[in-house]
Design an enzyme around this catalytic site. Structure first.
Site, PDB file in Angstrom:
ATOM      1  N   HIS A 269       0.933  -1.078   0.074  1.00  0.00           N
ATOM      2  CA  HIS A 269       0.014   0.053  -0.243  1.00  0.00           C
ATOM      3  C   HIS A 269       0.768   1.254   0.022  1.00  0.00           C
ATOM      4  CE1 HIS A 269      -3.935   1.994   0.665  1.00  0.00           C
ATOM      5  NE2 HIS A 269      -3.425   2.393   1.565  1.00  0.00           N
ATOM      6  N   TRP A 270       2.012   1.350   0.750  1.00  0.00           N
ATOM      7  CA  TRP A 270       2.812   2.433   0.698  1.00  0.00           C
ATOM      8  C   TRP A 270       3.793   2.480  -0.661  1.00  0.00           C
ATOM      9  CZ3 TRP A 270       4.571   1.519   6.397  1.00  0.00           C
ATOM     10  CH2 TRP A 270       3.759   2.347   7.307  1.00  0.00           C
TER      11      TRP A 270
END
Length: 294
Positions: A269-270
């Site tokens: 996600h990052w």
């Protein structure tokens, strides 16, 4: 791989304050050129600085980077509202206070949702939009996803172990999560005011109430109005995202008239942290591309 590079600007030197009628908005300003607004995501201990500090040196070579800290996350003055409801109002106050009526925007997860909602409500506000995961809706997998469930677990019972489990769900490679990152997040996430705001978003009762309200409402959800986002948009996503799975990208990719999708492998996600160089390259190519205006 680390979150911070040797080129990272200094925190204190770049921190600014903007007094508004709803309290002080704090932000970081780096670079010269056309304005680029950067909006952070949600989660324990999040700040705009932690989301984007590793990217600012690259972006500041081309843009006046403005990293806004949303109310409710422990940096800007607190809010009694649900942080997601307070965020778009904060963006409007922020841009108005700086005298900006048209900017480029990068939004990570929650920040991307805020950006597209503003683009729907205020056509012309954004020249170009970049999102990082988060927008759209789950098509093939259950909702909420694994990372959101771990976020709820931490919010209900904030232990260091629960924080680490959630942080590991944000990445493909657990080694990205350093001891420094855990300590930074832990300190802020357990601040009483910040934790209270988080529970308004991610407590079990809040999650259940949100789903119930969505099912009962006659108002279309934002993802059903993405066709109204006319600004050129780059949707970026981690192939291995366990918070907002990749199938969520299909709806915005298909319905937003000027959207393109860039998927990064071996990435959770990052995206802007875990695949920093590749992500920066794609974003800068998109933002500096000639023509292609809305």
């Amino acid at each position: 791989m680390t979150e911070v590079t040797d080129r990272t600007p200094d925190y204190a030197e770049t921190l600014r304050e903007l007094p508004t009628e709803e309290g002080v908005l704090r932000y970081h300003e780096v670079g010269d050129g056309p304005p680029l607004l950067l909006l952070h995501g949600s989660g324990p201990g999040v700040t705009g600085w932690r989301n984007y500090r590793g990217n600012l040196a690259a972006f500041a070579e081309h843009f006046r980077c403005l990293v806004l800290e949303f109310p409710g996350f422990g940096v800007s003055d607190p809010t009694d509202e649900h942080p997601m409801a307070a965020a778009p109002k904060a963006v409007s106050r922020f841009l108005g206070g700086l005298g900006l009526d048209r900017v480029d925007v990068v939004g990570n997860s929650m920040g991307g949702i805020v950006a597209v909602n503003l683009a729907i409500a205020r056509p012309g506000l954004f020249r170009r939009i970049v999102t990082v995961g988060g927008i759209g809706r789950n098509l093939f997998g259950p909702a909420p996803g694994e990372g959101i469930n771990l976020l709820v677990d931490f919010t209900e019972n904030p232990t260091r172990e629960a924080l680490v489990r959630w942080m590991h769900s944000m990445v493909y490679d657990p080694a990205v999560v350093t001891d420094q990152m855990v300590e930074e997040r832990w300190t802020q996430a357990t601040d009483p005011d910040t934790l209270a705001a988080a529970r308004r978003m991610y407590g079990r009762k809040a999650i259940a109430a949100g789903f119930a309200a969505s099912e009962a409402s006659d108002r279309p959800p934002y993802w059903a109005m993405l066709h109204k986002v006319t600004a050129p948009t780059l949707i970026t996503w981690g192939r291995d995202d366990r918070v907002s799975p990749l199938d969520m990208a299909l709806l915005p990719m298909r319905t937003m008239p000027s959207a393109e999708l860039h998927v990064l492998p071996r990435c959770g996600h990052w995206v802007m942290i875990e695949q920093q160089a590749a992500w920066e390259s794609a974003v800068l190519a998109f933002l500096t591309r000639p023509g292609d205006e809305a």
